[in-house]
Design a protein around this motif. Structure first.
Motif, PDB file in Angstrom:
ATOM      1  N   UNK A   1      -1.225 108.799   7.841  1.00 56.45           N
ATOM      2  CA  UNK A   1      -1.645 109.623   6.702  1.00 56.45           C
ATOM      3  C   UNK A   1      -0.452 110.120   5.885  1.00 56.45           C
ATOM      4  N   UNK A   2       0.723 110.164   6.543  1.00 58.94           N
ATOM      5  CA  UNK A   2       1.921 110.639   5.839  1.00 58.94           C
ATOM      6  C   UNK A   2       2.507 109.585   4.911  1.00 58.94           C
ATOM      7  N   UNK A   3       1.992 108.346   5.006  1.00 56.40           N
ATOM      8  CA  UNK A   3       2.526 107.256   4.189  1.00 56.40           C
ATOM      9  C   UNK A   3       1.638 107.017   2.975  1.00 56.40           C
ATOM     10  N   UNK A   4       2.253 107.017   1.805  1.00 59.69           N
ATOM     11  CA  UNK A   4       1.542 106.706   0.567  1.00 59.69           C
ATOM     12  C   UNK A   4       2.005 105.343   0.076  1.00 59.69           C
ATOM     13  N   UNK A   5       1.098 104.378  -0.002  1.00 59.14           N
ATOM     14  CA  UNK A   5       1.474 103.018  -0.378  1.00 59.14           C
ATOM     15  C   UNK A   5       2.192 102.962  -1.718  1.00 59.14           C
ATOM     16  N   UNK A   6       1.698 103.692  -2.683  1.00 57.82           N
ATOM     17  CA  UNK A   6       2.293 103.625  -4.019  1.00 57.82           C
ATOM     18  C   UNK A   6       3.738 104.104  -4.025  1.00 57.82           C
ATOM     19  N   UNK A   7       4.081 105.001  -3.106  1.00 55.50           N
ATOM     20  CA  UNK A   7       5.459 105.513  -3.042  1.00 55.50           C
ATOM     21  C   UNK A   7       6.381 104.571  -2.284  1.00 55.50           C
ATOM     22  N   UNK A   8       5.837 103.848  -1.302  1.00 55.79           N
ATOM     23  CA  UNK A   8       6.650 102.948  -0.474  1.00 55.79           C
ATOM     24  C   UNK A   8       6.768 101.547  -1.051  1.00 55.79           C
ATOM     25  N   UNK A   9       5.790 101.132  -1.835  1.00 50.92           N
ATOM     26  CA  UNK A   9       5.697  99.770  -2.347  1.00 50.92           C
ATOM     27  C   UNK A   9       7.000  99.330  -3.024  1.00 50.92           C
ATOM     28  N   UNK A  10       7.615  98.278  -2.452  1.00 51.56           N
ATOM     29  CA  UNK A  10       8.849  97.653  -2.940  1.00 51.56           C
ATOM     30  C   UNK A  10      10.100  98.510  -2.738  1.00 51.56           C
ATOM     31  N   UNK A  11       9.935  99.757  -2.283  1.00 49.18           N
ATOM     32  CA  UNK A  11      11.097 100.632  -2.064  1.00 49.18           C
ATOM     33  C   UNK A  11      11.536 100.629  -0.600  1.00 49.18           C
ATOM     34  N   UNK A  12      10.586 100.471   0.325  1.00 49.23           N
ATOM     35  CA  UNK A  12      10.871 100.504   1.755  1.00 49.23           C
ATOM     36  C   UNK A  12      10.586  99.137   2.373  1.00 49.23           C
ATOM     37  N   UNK A  13      11.163  98.907   3.551  1.00 55.10           N
ATOM     38  CA  UNK A  13      10.896  97.663   4.260  1.00 55.10           C
ATOM     39  C   UNK A  13       9.552  97.760   4.977  1.00 55.10           C
ATOM     40  N   UNK A  14       8.826  96.651   5.035  1.00 56.89           N
ATOM     41  CA  UNK A  14       7.560  96.593   5.754  1.00 56.89           C
ATOM     42  C   UNK A  14       7.612  95.421   6.718  1.00 56.89           C
ATOM     43  N   UNK A  15       7.191  95.643   7.954  1.00 55.90           N
ATOM     44  CA  UNK A  15       7.368  94.635   8.997  1.00 55.90           C
ATOM     45  C   UNK A  15       6.308  94.806  10.078  1.00 55.90           C
ATOM     46  N   UNK A  16       6.320  93.903  11.056  1.00 55.83           N
ATOM     47  CA  UNK A  16       5.370  93.968  12.162  1.00 55.83           C
ATOM     48  C   UNK A  16       5.942  93.184  13.342  1.00 55.83           C
ATOM     49  N   UNK A  17       5.397  93.404  14.543  1.00 52.52           N
ATOM     50  CA  UNK A  17       5.853  92.687  15.722  1.00 52.52           C
ATOM     51  C   UNK A  17       5.434  91.221  15.632  1.00 52.52           C
ATOM     52  N   UNK A  18       6.335  90.348  16.044  1.00 59.12           N
ATOM     53  CA  UNK A  18       6.087  88.909  15.973  1.00 59.12           C
ATOM     54  C   UNK A  18       5.235  88.453  17.168  1.00 59.12           C
ATOM     55  N   UNK A  19       4.241  87.640  16.884  1.00 58.47           N
ATOM     56  CA  UNK A  19       3.474  86.959  17.926  1.00 58.47           C
ATOM     57  C   UNK A  19       4.175  85.622  18.183  1.00 58.47           C
TER      58      UNK A  19
END
Length: 328
Positions: free
Chosen positions: A237-255
């Protein structure tokens, strides 16, 4: 739009996170093994050198890094290969797969800073451009940067006006999820095409890659955003997509099960899958450190030993990160 398209635009679109050179390390959003110690690259190069000595690799072939950031890893590898056998830098060809022009410039500048005009790097915009009889290809943390779909209860995520919504998943995706016993989590997009392009362009290949993840399906979301060494789950809930979009890194664990499936289908053989700690020790990182100890001060030795501890300690990078080696 589907989440995979949204994520691709976030990372690689106009003004995207990876569109320009990003700092990694203390001043950036996250650390990598490459930014932790030069001995990471030296140990991989030591493994490559072992393959060369055993006649399993071609000294007239290519050493290629995919997604090289500033170029630290391939330069650390070249430096160690020169230490092992100075003639190798005359016979081997060196390449980097990197599609962002600004990052290419930063890489070439760093290579020149390290080696002057003695080492020439060939840039490829995509792995499909690589045509070689033999190549040793290395990558660090690339599979977690492939776009992914998000699946939950037979629905996939779509993004509308910076809000995540859910719609019925296509039958093909549901069939894949059922086959892999996945009910909730990420489904990477692009592994199959990447593996096939590498197979099509390189006749004989060793591909060594490091990333964080597991070989099994977790049935949970690992997707998250990194900002100045802080982690925010995507659905926090603390994350706002519009504020993070293209400014922060986004990732996930690899399968890694999905990665292996894609490469085996493309004609590769999975040779080794193990923790980063086990791989680096097998590659000779401890022996390299001991050689370094004989030609440096105690203080510098202790400093490097601490960095290596970060790479191989089970509670740090050692167990969470995995190494997978494919051969063709």
């Amino acid at each position: 739009m589907r989440f995979s398209a949204y994520m691709n635009e976030w990372l690689y679109g106009e003004g995207g996170y990876y569109k320009k050179f990003k700092a990694i390390g203390k001043s950036g959003d996250f650390y990598t093994a490459v930014s932790t110690s030069r001995f990471f690259g030296a140990s991989i190069a030591n493994y490559f050198y072992t393959l060369l000595k055993e006649g399993k690799a071609d000294r007239n072939g290519w050493l290629i890094e995919v997604g090289a950031h500033q170029g630290y890893l391939i330069c650390d590898m070249i430096q160690w290969l020169y230490t092992c056998d100075p003639t190798l830098v005359k016979t081997l060809h060196f390449g980097i797969v990197e599609r962002q022009p600004e990052v290419q410039k930063a890489q070439l500048a760093y290579v020149k800073e390290r080696f002057g005009d003695d080492i020439q790097i060939t840039h490829f915009n995509d792995i499909s451009e690589v045509k070689a009889g033999y190549a040793f290809v290395v990558a660090n943390e690339i599979f977690d940067a492939f776009p992914c779909e998000l699946l939950k209860d037979e629905k996939i995520a779509v993004v509308q006006q910076d809000e995540i919504l859910w719609e019925d998943a296509p039958e093909e995706m549901l069939a894949w999820a059922k086959k892999h016993h996945l009910t909730q989590g990420e489904i990477a997009v692009g592994y199959e095409a990447f593996a096939q392009a590498m197979a099509d362009g390189i006749a004989h290949c060793d591909f060594v890659s490091f990333d964080y993840g597991e070989k099994y399906v977790r049935n949970d979301f690992s997707i998250r955003v990194y900002r100045s060494h802080e982690t925010f789950p995507l659905f926090d809930e603390a994350l706002t997509l519009s504020e993070s979009y293209k400014k922060d890194d986004i990732t996930y664990d690899v399968n890694f099960g999905h990665v292996s499936e894609a490469f085996v289908k493309a004609g590769f053989e999975e040779l080794v899958y193990e923790t980063q700690a086990r791989a680096l020790v097998r590659f000779g990182i401890i022996d390299i450190l001991e050689r370094f100890a004989k030609q440096t001060t105690q203080a510098r030795y202790m400093s490097e030993a601490d960095k290596i501890k970060t790479l191989i300690a089970p509670t740090m990078m050692g167990d969470r990160f995995k190494m997978i080696h494919f051969g063709k």
